[in-house]
Scaffold this motif. Structure first.
Motif, PDB file in Angstrom:
ATOM      1  N   GLY A   1     -28.389 -53.277  27.569  1.00 53.40           N
ATOM      2  CA  GLY A   1     -27.190 -54.010  27.185  1.00 53.40           C
ATOM      3  C   GLY A   1     -25.927 -53.226  27.483  1.00 53.40           C
ATOM      4  N   SER A   2     -25.939 -51.933  27.201  1.00 53.47           N
ATOM      5  CA  SER A   2     -24.775 -51.093  27.481  1.00 53.47           C
ATOM      6  C   SER A   2     -24.460 -51.068  28.970  1.00 53.47           C
ATOM      7  CB  SER A   2     -25.019 -49.668  26.969  1.00 53.47           C
ATOM      8  OG  SER A   2     -25.146 -49.654  25.567  1.00 53.47           O
ATOM      9  N   VAL A   3     -25.517 -50.967  29.792  1.00 53.33           N
ATOM     10  CA  VAL A   3     -25.328 -50.999  31.243  1.00 53.33           C
ATOM     11  C   VAL A   3     -24.716 -52.340  31.656  1.00 53.33           C
ATOM     12  CG1 VAL A   3     -26.492 -50.991  33.486  1.00 53.33           C
ATOM     13  CG2 VAL A   3     -27.187 -49.366  31.716  1.00 53.33           C
ATOM     14  N   GLY A   4     -25.224 -53.430  31.075  1.00 51.51           N
ATOM     15  CA  GLY A   4     -24.692 -54.756  31.385  1.00 51.51           C
ATOM     16  C   GLY A   4     -23.230 -54.898  30.994  1.00 51.51           C
ATOM     17  N   VAL A   5     -22.869 -54.358  29.838  1.00 53.94           N
ATOM     18  CA  VAL A   5     -21.480 -54.435  29.382  1.00 53.94           C
ATOM     19  C   VAL A   5     -20.573 -53.643  30.318  1.00 53.94           C
ATOM     20  CG1 VAL A   5     -19.876 -53.833  27.528  1.00 53.94           C
ATOM     21  CG2 VAL A   5     -22.104 -54.823  26.974  1.00 53.94           C
ATOM     22  N   ILE A   6     -21.012 -52.462  30.742  1.00 53.73           N
ATOM     23  CA  ILE A   6     -20.215 -51.645  31.667  1.00 53.73           C
ATOM     24  C   ILE A   6     -19.989 -52.391  32.981  1.00 53.73           C
ATOM     25  CG2 ILE A   6     -20.227 -49.543  33.075  1.00 53.73           C
ATOM     26  CD1 ILE A   6     -21.743 -48.183  30.760  1.00 53.73           C
ATOM     27  N   LEU A   7     -21.060 -52.961  33.534  1.00 53.44           N
ATOM     28  CA  LEU A   7     -20.935 -53.712  34.785  1.00 53.44           C
ATOM     29  C   LEU A   7     -20.044 -54.938  34.600  1.00 53.44           C
ATOM     30  CD1 LEU A   7     -24.627 -53.553  36.101  1.00 53.44           C
ATOM     31  CD2 LEU A   7     -22.651 -52.199  36.867  1.00 53.44           C
ATOM     32  N   GLY A   8     -20.204 -55.601  33.455  1.00 54.96           N
ATOM     33  CA  GLY A   8     -19.366 -56.767  33.172  1.00 54.96           C
ATOM     34  C   GLY A   8     -17.900 -56.389  33.050  1.00 54.96           C
ATOM     35  N   ALA A   9     -17.632 -55.264  32.395  1.00 53.82           N
ATOM     36  CA  ALA A   9     -16.244 -54.812  32.241  1.00 53.82           C
ATOM     37  C   ALA A   9     -15.620 -54.504  33.598  1.00 53.82           C
ATOM     38  CB  ALA A   9     -16.205 -53.573  31.353  1.00 53.82           C
ATOM     39  N   LEU A  10     -16.387 -53.876  34.463  1.00 58.28           N
ATOM     40  CA  LEU A  10     -15.885 -53.592  35.810  1.00 58.28           C
ATOM     41  C   LEU A  10     -15.601 -54.876  36.574  1.00 58.28           C
ATOM     42  CD1 LEU A  10     -18.209 -50.606  36.838  1.00 58.28           C
ATOM     43  CD2 LEU A  10     -15.733 -50.519  36.433  1.00 58.28           C
ATOM     44  N   ALA A  11     -16.516 -55.853  36.445  1.00 56.46           N
ATOM     45  CA  ALA A  11     -16.323 -57.125  37.142  1.00 56.46           C
ATOM     46  C   ALA A  11     -15.084 -57.852  36.623  1.00 56.46           C
ATOM     47  CB  ALA A  11     -17.562 -58.000  36.964  1.00 56.46           C
ATOM     48  N   ILE A  12     -14.883 -57.837  35.318  1.00 58.33           N
ATOM     49  CA  ILE A  12     -13.702 -58.490  34.734  1.00 58.33           C
ATOM     50  C   ILE A  12     -12.431 -57.780  35.187  1.00 58.33           C
ATOM     51  CG2 ILE A  12     -12.483 -58.965  32.569  1.00 58.33           C
ATOM     52  CD1 ILE A  12     -15.244 -59.315  31.252  1.00 58.33           C
ATOM     53  N   ARG A  13     -12.503 -56.464  35.227  1.00 57.68           N
ATOM     54  CA  ARG A  13     -11.331 -55.673  35.610  1.00 57.68           C
ATOM     55  C   ARG A  13     -10.861 -56.004  37.021  1.00 57.68           C
ATOM     56  NH1 ARG A  13      -6.971 -53.220  33.505  1.00 57.68           N
ATOM     57  NH2 ARG A  13      -6.188 -51.612  34.910  1.00 57.68           N
ATOM     58  N   PHE A  14     -11.811 -56.149  37.936  1.00 53.42           N
ATOM     59  CA  PHE A  14     -11.433 -56.327  39.336  1.00 53.42           C
ATOM     60  C   PHE A  14     -11.353 -57.791  39.778  1.00 53.42           C
ATOM     61  CE2 PHE A  14     -13.189 -51.965  39.319  1.00 53.42           C
ATOM     62  CZ  PHE A  14     -12.077 -51.301  39.823  1.00 53.42           C
ATOM     63  N   THR A  15     -11.863 -58.719  38.973  1.00 48.93           N
ATOM     64  CA  THR A  15     -11.801 -60.138  39.350  1.00 48.93           C
ATOM     65  C   THR A  15     -10.921 -60.957  38.406  1.00 48.93           C
ATOM     66  OG1 THR A  15     -13.730 -60.798  38.022  1.00 48.93           O
ATOM     67  CG2 THR A  15     -14.153 -59.990  40.268  1.00 48.93           C
ATOM     68  N   GLY A  16     -10.807 -60.501  37.153  1.00 48.58           N
ATOM     69  CA  GLY A  16     -10.031 -61.244  36.177  1.00 48.58           C
ATOM     70  C   GLY A  16     -10.771 -62.422  35.569  1.00 48.58           C
ATOM     71  N   PHE A  17     -12.058 -62.571  35.916  1.00 50.83           N
ATOM     72  CA  PHE A  17     -12.848 -63.696  35.395  1.00 50.83           C
ATOM     73  C   PHE A  17     -13.409 -63.339  34.016  1.00 50.83           C
ATOM     74  CE2 PHE A  17     -13.910 -64.622  40.080  1.00 50.83           C
ATOM     75  CZ  PHE A  17     -12.724 -65.341  40.232  1.00 50.83           C
ATOM     76  N   THR A  18     -12.786 -63.855  32.961  1.00 49.87           N
ATOM     77  CA  THR A  18     -13.220 -63.495  31.604  1.00 49.87           C
ATOM     78  C   THR A  18     -14.524 -64.177  31.204  1.00 49.87           C
ATOM     79  OG1 THR A  18     -11.821 -65.259  30.684  1.00 49.87           O
ATOM     80  CG2 THR A  18     -10.865 -63.056  30.823  1.00 49.87           C
ATOM     81  N   TRP A  19     -14.923 -65.228  31.937  1.00 50.10           N
ATOM     82  CA  TRP A  19     -16.190 -65.886  31.610  1.00 50.10           C
ATOM     83  C   TRP A  19     -17.392 -64.977  31.884  1.00 50.10           C
ATOM     84  CZ3 TRP A  19     -18.880 -65.836  36.069  1.00 50.10           C
ATOM     85  CH2 TRP A  19     -18.180 -65.939  37.280  1.00 50.10           C
TER      86      TRP A  19
END
Length: 307
Positions: free
Chosen positions: A169-187
């Motif tokens: 889960g922690s790995v998933g959250v880190i990857l998700g945070a990076l994706a949100i940071r660079f794409t802006g997609f909060t979904w």
């Protein structure tokens, strides 16, 4: 008519193992509880459902570790006049409770994720990532602490699985945070939350299945009742057998009871000892009770019933 009864009792190394497990569980609990507080605060401050989802699973980790420690303490209590098998079954009840708790948390996360899909919310990705990175380190350390005892105890295994799931889960959250940071997609945040839940559920089901089997006095995993029956039947001096039962109080203690019908002229003590030796050496069953009988007529129906 029964002529004799015998019981073979294996040596007990449970106290030493339980003490080591308790120490490792204590360290893992201290780390996990400290991080839980930080992750809950981070989830609300940075408005991340993925962090809160991970925190929810972290809460079950804390519950699992607390219950596991209690189970070890209670499991070490000697048998008494009211509980002749002692308190080791408490470990199984605790592990089953943890599995049910995980299912409940997963349902909560799924409901919250649906709400966020309908009403997207802003997420602070950097803070989300920092908190998740700290959680990853805590989970790795906790997993290392629990690795040694996970194969010897359902409780420790349950705690290990939950910590392991939180690491993913922690790995998933880190990857998700990076994706949100660079794409802006909060979904992406609720998607990560749901993915964490889906990752955990199959492993939770396995734990619940195994603990339920123990509670129902099922044959322990890895043992084939038919093979045990055939092996006992092949022991010299055994003409027939019935009422064969194999169960476990926990995953450490497998027990067996069986009624053995003696062949004409077979020695009672030698035959019984041979059956107990077979159970111990071939099937690793240390706790066995073997009842011997001379007449086969009384047990024919029972033998067919249990086949």
């Amino acid at each position: 008519m029964a002529e004799n009864h015998g019981r073979a009792e294996g040596g007990h190394a449970h106290d030493h193992t339980a003490g080591a497990n308790a120490k490792m569980l204590g360290w893992a609990l201290a780390l996990t509880a400290t991080y839980l507080v930080a992750e809950v605060i981070g989830g609300f401050v940075f408005n991340s459902l993925a962090l809160l989802s991970d925190a929810a699973h972290m809460l079950t980790d804390v519950a699992a570790l607390v219950i596991a420690l209690l189970a070890i303490k209670l499991g070490a209590k000697a048998a008494d006049d009211k509980r002749t098998f002692g308190y080791r079954r408490f470990e199984i009840l605790a592990a089953a409770f943890n599995a049910v708790l995980l299912f409940g948390i997963a349902i909560y996360v799924f409901v919250e994720a649906i709400k966020r899909f309908n009403e997207p919310q802003e997420v602070q990705s950097w803070g989300m990532m920092i908190v998740a990175a700290i959680g990853l380190v805590v989970n790795l350390v906790s997993m290392r602490l629990l690795t040694a005892g996970k194969d010897a105890s359902f409780n420790v295994k349950g705690a290990y699985l939950e910590v392991w799931a939180d690491m993913i889960g922690s790995v998933g959250v880190i990857l998700g945070a990076l994706a949100i940071r660079f794409t802006g997609f909060t979904w992406i945040d609720p998607i990560v939350a749901v993915a964490i839940g889906l990752w955990v559920l199959p492993r939770t089901w396995i734990l619940l299945r195994d603990t339920t089997n123990v509670l129902l006095e099922g044959v322990p995993s890895g043992l084939d009742l038919g093979e045990v029956r055939r092996s006992i039947g092949a022991v010299p001096g055994v003409a027939n057998l019935h009422d064969l039962h194999i169960w476990s109080m926990s995953n450490e203690e497998v027990s067996c009871t069986v009624h053995v019908v003696l062949a004409e002229g077979a020695p009672v003590d030698d035959t019984r000892a041979a059956v107990q030796m077979l159970l111990r050496d071939k099937f690793d069953i240390e706790h066995s009770t073997v009842q011997t009988e001379r007449s086969a007529a009384a047990c024919d129906a029972g033998d067919h019933l249990h086949r």
